[in-house]
Design an enzyme around this catalytic site. Sequence first.
Site, PDB file in Angstrom:
ATOM      1  N   GLU A 145      -2.242  -5.431  -4.835  1.00  9.79           N
ATOM      2  CA  GLU A 145      -2.947  -5.161  -3.586  1.00  9.79           C
ATOM      3  C   GLU A 145      -4.305  -5.860  -3.554  1.00  9.79           C
ATOM      4  OE1 GLU A 145      -3.325  -1.137  -0.897  1.00  9.79           O
ATOM      5  OE2 GLU A 145      -3.485  -1.036  -3.042  1.00  9.79           O
ATOM      6  N   HIS A 169       0.827  -1.195   0.000  1.00  9.99           N
ATOM      7  CA  HIS A 169       0.000   0.000   0.000  1.00  9.99           C
ATOM      8  C   HIS A 169       0.869   1.256   0.000  1.00  9.99           C
ATOM      9  CE1 HIS A 169      -3.835   1.962   0.488  1.00  9.99           C
ATOM     10  NE2 HIS A 169      -3.253   2.804   1.333  1.00  9.99           N
ATOM     11  N   ASN A 212      25.531 -21.997  -9.306  1.00 10.92           N
ATOM     12  CA  ASN A 212      26.324 -23.187  -9.578  1.00 10.92           C
ATOM     13  C   ASN A 212      26.031 -24.263  -8.551  1.00 10.92           C
ATOM     14  OD1 ASN A 212      27.817 -23.276 -11.824  1.00 10.92           O
ATOM     15  ND2 ASN A 212      29.661 -22.384 -10.945  1.00 10.92           N
TER      16      ASN A 212
END
Lengths: 151, 705
Positions: free
Chosen positions: B68, B46, B444
């Site tokens: 939201e 928000h 990796n």
Amino acid sequence: MDITSKQQYVVFEMDKQNFGINIQSVQIIERMKSIMRVPKSHLAIRGVMNLRGEIIPVIDIRRLFNMDELENTEFTRIMILRMEDALVGCIVDKVNEVLDIDPNQIEATSTMHGKIDSSYIIGVGKVIDGDEIVTLLNHERLVEVAFGINE
Amino acid sequence: MDMSQYLQIFIEESKDNLQSLNENLLLLESEPDSEQVINDIFRVAHTLKGMAGTMGFVKMQHLTHSIENVLSEIRNGKLHVTSDMVDILFQCLDALENYVDQIIKTSAEGQEEYKELLVQLEAILKGNFAPAAATAPVEAAPTPSSNDGESAYVLPAEVEYIKKQAIDAGLNVYKINVLLASTCMLKAARAFIVFSDLEDMGDIILAEPNAQEIEEEKFDQEFMVVVTTGESVERVKEVIMAVAEVDGVTVEELILRASSEEETKEETKEETKEAAQAQDQGQGPQPAEVQPEKQHTPPPASAPPASAPPASAPPAAGKTNVAGKSVRVNIDRLDTLMNLVSELIIVKTQLEGISGGDVQTNSETNYSDSVEYLERVTTSLHDAVMKVRMVPVESVFNRFPRMLRDVSRKLGKNIDLIMSGEETELDRTVIDEIGDPLIHLLRNAADHGLETTKERKEVEKPDKGTIHLRAYQDGNSVVIEVEDDGRGIDVNRIKQKALDRGDIPREVVENMTDQEIMDLLFRPSFSMAQKITDLSGRGVGLDVVKSKIIALGGNVEVATELGKGSKFRVRLPLTLAIIQALMVNISSEKYAIPLNNIQNIENINSSQIKLVQNQEVIVLRNQVIPVVRLDTILELPSSDKDDLIVVVVRKGEKQVGFVVDSLIGQQEIVIKPLGKYLNNIHMIAGATILGNGEVALILDINTLV
């Protein structure tokens, strides 16, 4: 570099002999300072010093030239040489002057013998008005040998 | 209203908010029912929306708003959190991050609207969200964290947009790969000619590597450009081939969306063959670099999203970001700095008083007092400023959990990332550079180090693979370790590989220690060859990791045990670092011992030292500890005192007692390197400048133990 033009050399004294190093490679000349020995370093290395916050190694030219040890005097100086990417200090007995030397006045020294390794020497320079003789040094070679590089 | 003054704040806060969203979202996935977490996420989202709106970044606001909405449904218990849903939300966060990056560069949010993401968020809301579609937008929205090469063909959003416009306007869009001769000396100059020739015919909309990197010759033989032009494929090819020292050109027409790979493939093959031949003639010093398979040579990380329409925007190359770099500083440290500055002002006033002829007091002592004071203040000031530059590695580490989550989802492996030592501090400059190599090592470890869940079951390991990421200060360096409990690296296979390659003589390889063989992994292009022969694939790009770390003055080593896992250890020197050290006298010299190595300090009598196999030892609390006389090691005259001070240091499991002459005290010291000429002296880790300007050496406990 222009061959015909004169070169300037910083002339210093070691055991009453005059030596010269091209002024282009001399950064600054300092009074004697406290030097911290570095264990296990090469014989000719006196140690490290503090140059305005930077740690730089210091070479004892006397040891390199097989000369006897000498107490520091009021004339003892540290010449700071500018290498490719680092600074290196050299302890010399006394710094005399800056001289112009004509390249024509430099003679090769292959026939000379002495205590000093001939590979350090570029040649012998004569100053025109005066009977001074200056042994011109290859400072790069000097530093290489002092630190045991390319042995 | 001019918002530019708030831009910096907006960027800083948005980054923080995004980071906290990332962290909380990870939490949410593991504890989907936690009300606290969802509330936190909602609140942060928000805030972000509000800020974006205030700053006028409408698209960003719109996307955040949609997020939201979904969050609100989750909060109300109408939606249940699933991993696929979290995937989408993470992609949204990446999209938001892209907006912020774009804002940093241009102070505008750009054109991309991430419609696919909006559609998917909508679908989640409506409850008809199909997880199968979830993977699609990953490719569509290239994110900073998903740059592993596969997305090389995906153009950055802005370029895609320009491409569309160009095609609508009836122009052709070509992707051109240019291969320069291996003998070419002035690559940048040749590339420049190619560029200017292309610009005569049309507009360059993208270059990889980017224009600046090309200018600085930061590329191998090959580079890629995307141009819009009215000319035909043949004509473009002809023009480029006319430039000297160009060995091969592939021109590929880019068509809207559904890319015409089928059509262009043949052409590509033919051309690269030609290039490969040319390479053979030029005896190709880097055979691995020109493999035809290697279509995506430049890592897309360098894909410059900054390349904009040539006319409308200034060229991005060489342009500095709108927002500068910043460091967050603890207020205490700033206070210290502030105090020191005010002390500096006091000294200044004192000195002014003296020079102003204030002769009532003894000016001689006053002067030297002031200078001494000044010296103290400046030293402290120096220290304080250095400290301000130190940043905890946390700022790099905190994005890894999220990254590893993505990787593990992608690989279908169950991975646990355990981090420690986030508070370890490093200089800001190092922090900025260390992120990429670490990402590489972590990937990796996840990709090649850890086995698949099935394989793990077979060898009776827990299903969940574990990757440890540790940071700690070790003497004068900071060590960062990436350790996995995977399959380990087979030394013999590397050895075999080295022999097959044949660029190292057989007898050299045969005589190598295991450690030396492991180091082969870091050799350039070693990994490529491995991949082709279908070896484990471990080590792709490790040379890049290594060169980066070496550039920072550090090194990287690998330790491995077959079947048990491997450990990459990155050691970074603290060139600017400040450490706590114990200052000691040894004979007439002063030395510093890093405090964190020190276990305890003991007063012992020389009669307590016993000889065991010609090694001096002491027995402390039932432990036998070898004793080292530092004066002997440091080539100093040895003392024959009876009362000895022994500093016991620990390195891993080992403990060693160092005999010193006397203690000076604990001190904070700034580590300085001895420089390149003296870096071969292993027992000295560096030097420091003492308060009086003299130099003291720092003992490298690691090599002495």
